[in-house]
Design a protein around this motif. Sequence first.
Motif, PDB file in Angstrom:
ATOM      1  N   LYS A 259       0.844  -1.274   0.094  1.00  0.00           N
ATOM      2  CA  LYS A 259       0.071  -0.075  -0.238  1.00  0.00           C
ATOM      3  C   LYS A 259       0.932   1.211   0.000  1.00  0.00           C
ATOM      4  O   LYS A 259       0.544   2.263  -0.794  1.00  0.00           O
ATOM      5  CB  LYS A 259      -0.844  -0.094   1.160  1.00  0.00           C
ATOM      6  CG  LYS A 259      -1.867   1.047   1.130  1.00  0.00           C
ATOM      7  CD  LYS A 259      -2.785   1.101   2.704  1.00  0.00           C
ATOM      8  CE  LYS A 259      -3.551   2.067   2.431  1.00  0.00           C
ATOM      9  NZ  LYS A 259      -4.498   2.359   3.791  1.00  0.00           N
ATOM     10  N   ASN A 263       0.768   3.908  -2.998  1.00  0.00           N
ATOM     11  CA  ASN A 263       0.159   5.125  -2.772  1.00  0.00           C
ATOM     12  C   ASN A 263       0.850   5.937  -1.504  1.00  0.00           C
ATOM     13  O   ASN A 263       0.614   6.058  -0.390  1.00  0.00           O
ATOM     14  CB  ASN A 263      -1.215   5.212  -2.533  1.00  0.00           C
ATOM     15  CG  ASN A 263      -1.806   6.480  -2.290  1.00  0.00           C
ATOM     16  OD1 ASN A 263      -1.381   7.535  -2.871  1.00  0.00           O
ATOM     17  ND2 ASN A 263      -2.971   6.553  -1.878  1.00  0.00           N
ATOM     18  N   LYS A 265       2.322   8.185   1.275  1.00  0.00           N
ATOM     19  CA  LYS A 265       1.550   9.617   1.740  1.00  0.00           C
ATOM     20  C   LYS A 265       2.025   9.893   3.201  1.00  0.00           C
ATOM     21  O   LYS A 265       2.275   8.847   4.021  1.00  0.00           O
ATOM     22  CB  LYS A 265       0.052   9.411   1.930  1.00  0.00           C
ATOM     23  CG  LYS A 265      -0.618   9.446   0.734  1.00  0.00           C
ATOM     24  CD  LYS A 265      -2.332   9.209   1.198  1.00  0.00           C
ATOM     25  CE  LYS A 265      -3.072   9.236  -0.065  1.00  0.00           C
ATOM     26  NZ  LYS A 265      -4.780   9.153   0.168  1.00  0.00           N
TER      27      LYS A 265
END
Length: 280
Positions: A259, A263, A265
Amino acid sequence: MNLLNYITWDVNPEIFHVGFLSVRWYGLLFALGFVIGQRILSKIYVTEGRTEGDVDVITLYMIIGTVVGARLGHTLFYAPDYYLSNPIEILKIWEGGLASHGATIGILLALWLFSRRYKFDYMWVLDRIVIVVALGGALIRLGNLMNSEIFGRPTDVPWAFIFVRNTEFSQVPRHPTQLYESLSVFLLFVLLYWLWNKYKEALPKGLLFGIFVTALFTFRFLVEFLKENQEDFENTMALNMGQILSIPLILIGIGILVKVWMNPKPALPGGRIAVAPSGK
């Protein structure tokens, strides 16, 4: 087997005692994990805009989560029939019986409660706490060595240990699996701290936690092949309890890393949670 190629381990697990009070290496190393970890976590939190007061509170949550989780994990995973029939025995922590997988679950739950109560980003908290958990894990495995417990199967490697004080297995050189685990988790601590120190708030949220869980329990799964089983019922199993409990945690760690890779972040500064704007 050349019986000259081994190390005789005959360390007294007790440092000293006064009356009924006994101070043991395991307890000292267990406590040092929290003491040193608190200082490291204070540096991390202050550097990222939090306070030492936050660290004091989270340390309390950590202690409770670790002890309760580790004890309940041992009773439920390794000897449920005995402890459910004798529930008062669950409270006798001084007699031994703590499970690292139970401690993991206890810590995750305690930190979720802490994050919810004090408005922290849960994953930010996990990313920082695993740094000191790794150091604590290394010290606890040294405590197991001082207790002459959780050791490996017979071997003829030149660094094998004969655990003199464990009379049931005292004549055969064995893998010092406590040292294998302690060293591996200490190296994991060094890696995690280095990554945090280099990148700090730029770290993708979940990266440190994902690395920790994947690496820790993968090595735990592998080293179990060298260990003596802790309970007799494990002798009839293809994989022992430690390996079975490690598999879902490895998968969780891999899932988090995937994850993060897909993506990435960063968390908000200081582990603050995002607040949706109010409607008008």
